[in-house]
Motif scaffolding. Structure first.
Motif, PDB file in Angstrom:
ATOM      1  N   LEU A   1      -4.494   1.455   0.925  1.00 12.35           N
ATOM      2  CA  LEU A   1      -3.195   2.043   1.245  1.00 12.35           C
ATOM      3  C   LEU A   1      -2.928   2.018   2.743  1.00 12.35           C
ATOM      4  O   LEU A   1      -1.789   1.819   3.177  1.00 12.35           O
ATOM      5  N   HIS A   2      -3.970   2.230   3.537  1.00 14.46           N
ATOM      6  CA  HIS A   2      -3.807   2.174   4.990  1.00 14.46           C
ATOM      7  C   HIS A   2      -3.357   0.783   5.425  1.00 14.46           C
ATOM      8  O   HIS A   2      -2.484   0.635   6.290  1.00 14.46           O
ATOM      9  N   SER A   3      -3.940  -0.234   4.803  1.00 16.78           N
ATOM     10  CA  SER A   3      -3.533  -1.603   5.112  1.00 16.78           C
ATOM     11  C   SER A   3      -2.080  -1.839   4.715  1.00 16.78           C
ATOM     12  O   SER A   3      -1.308  -2.462   5.455  1.00 16.78           O
ATOM     13  N   ILE A   4      -1.692  -1.311   3.543  1.00 16.13           N
ATOM     14  CA  ILE A   4      -0.304  -1.471   3.091  1.00 16.13           C
ATOM     15  C   ILE A   4       0.651  -0.747   4.033  1.00 16.13           C
ATOM     16  O   ILE A   4       1.725  -1.258   4.379  1.00 16.13           O
ATOM     17  N   ILE A   5       0.256   0.470   4.470  1.00 13.33           N
ATOM     18  CA  ILE A   5       1.102   1.235   5.394  1.00 13.33           C
ATOM     19  C   ILE A   5       1.289   0.469   6.703  1.00 13.33           C
ATOM     20  O   ILE A   5       2.391   0.424   7.265  1.00 13.33           O
ATOM     21  N   GLN A   6       0.229  -0.138   7.200  1.00 14.51           N
ATOM     22  CA  GLN A   6       0.340  -0.932   8.421  1.00 14.51           C
ATOM     23  C   GLN A   6       1.296  -2.108   8.218  1.00 14.51           C
ATOM     24  O   GLN A   6       2.116  -2.415   9.101  1.00 14.51           O
ATOM     25  N   GLN A   7       1.210  -2.757   7.061  1.00 12.05           N
ATOM     26  CA  GLN A   7       2.113  -3.867   6.781  1.00 12.05           C
ATOM     27  C   GLN A   7       3.564  -3.394   6.707  1.00 12.05           C
ATOM     28  O   GLN A   7       4.475  -4.064   7.213  1.00 12.05           O
ATOM     29  N   VAL A   8       3.766  -2.220   6.076  1.00 12.73           N
ATOM     30  CA  VAL A   8       5.125  -1.669   5.984  1.00 12.73           C
ATOM     31  C   VAL A   8       5.661  -1.327   7.372  1.00 12.73           C
ATOM     32  O   VAL A   8       6.829  -1.591   7.692  1.00 12.73           O
TER      33      VAL A   8
ATOM     34  N   ALA B   1     -12.080   6.372  -4.053  1.00 10.50           N
ATOM     35  CA  ALA B   1     -10.999   6.962  -3.256  1.00 10.50           C
ATOM     36  C   ALA B   1     -10.982   6.390  -1.844  1.00 10.50           C
ATOM     37  O   ALA B   1      -9.911   6.136  -1.274  1.00 10.50           O
ATOM     38  N   GLN B   2     -12.160   6.175  -1.271  1.00 10.89           N
ATOM     39  CA  GLN B   2     -12.229   5.588   0.065  1.00 10.89           C
ATOM     40  C   GLN B   2     -11.691   4.161   0.063  1.00 10.89           C
ATOM     41  O   GLN B   2     -10.964   3.754   0.981  1.00 10.89           O
ATOM     42  N   GLN B   3     -12.022   3.398  -0.975  1.00 12.37           N
ATOM     43  CA  GLN B   3     -11.494   2.038  -1.082  1.00 12.37           C
ATOM     44  C   GLN B   3      -9.973   2.057  -1.226  1.00 12.37           C
ATOM     45  O   GLN B   3      -9.264   1.256  -0.604  1.00 12.37           O
ATOM     46  N   GLU B   4      -9.469   2.991  -2.045  1.00 12.68           N
ATOM     47  CA  GLU B   4      -8.019   3.095  -2.229  1.00 12.68           C
ATOM     48  C   GLU B   4      -7.339   3.518  -0.928  1.00 12.68           C
ATOM     49  O   GLU B   4      -6.256   3.022  -0.587  1.00 12.68           O
TER      50      GLU B   4
END
Length: 204
Positions: free
Chosen positions: A70-77, A63-66
């Motif tokens: 997701l945090h990285s994806i949110i930053q990209q978005v 879950a921490q890895q996910e």
């Protein structure tokens, strides 16, 4: 003479000892079995809890890895949205500049097209971002009415165009009267127009 059977007494004592010994052995064996079962249950329970704990640790790590992914994806978005907003602002600015450059050209062209016969302009001045005051002269009031109708029908001026003033001016040679007028119109781009009025007379 009295006889005592000592053998029978000895046999009874031996039987009592044997019964007592067997009961003690059974109790010892039973307690041992219960203790072994308890130890086995505790061991199994410990193993099960250890396995569940390991599974929970693995789930938490996943879950921490996910979450990190997701945090990285949110930053990209978010970066993409910021970039998109900047590009949209640039597009709007370019469109405004383009409209600002082409607006006066279209306005003069439409005014020229809307002029009916025997009507001419003496002054044209801008009094606001989109408002323009047009002064001119016509030989008849009908010509002025046609001019206003043609401007409204062009799609480049909002309805209704305001006739600010009309005055009659006498001309000596040749002897005649002219209608001196001043109108106020609001220029707009074609995409913002209202439907043209039916029966409007085209300019010459």
């Amino acid at each position: 003479m009295i006889r005592i059977n000592l053998l029978a007494v000895d046999r009874d004592k031996k039987k009592k000892k044997a019964v007592t010994l067997q009961a003690g052995q059974k109790m010892t064996i039973g307690c041992s079995l219960i203790l072994m079962l308890a130890v086995l249950f505790i061991g199994w329970r410990y193993w099960a809890l250890s396995r569940e704990s390991a599974q929970l640790d693995a789930d938490i790590a996943a879950a921490q890895q996910e979450t990190t992914r997701l945090h990285s994806i949110i930053q990209q978005v978010q970066q993409f949205e910021q970039r998109k907003a900047q590009l949209q602002q640039r597009v709007v600015l370019i469109e405004q500049l383009r409209k600002g450059q082409s607006g006066p050209v279209h306005m003069l062209d439409q005014i020229s097209r809307a002029l009916p016969p025997m009507l001419w302009l003496t002054e044209l001045k801008q009094v606001g971002p989109s408002d323009v005051v047009i002064d001119g002269k016509a030989t008849t009031l009908t010509g002025l009415s046609d001019f206003v109708s043609n401007l409204e029908a062009s799609g480049y001026f909002k309805r209704s165009i305001e006739i600010v003033s009309t005055n009659t001016e006498t001309v000596a040679q040749p002897a005649s009267e002219l209608v001196k007028f001043s109108i106020k119109a609001t220029f707009q781009q074609p995409g913002e127009t209202q439907p043209p009025a039916a029966g409007a007379k085209p300019g010459l």
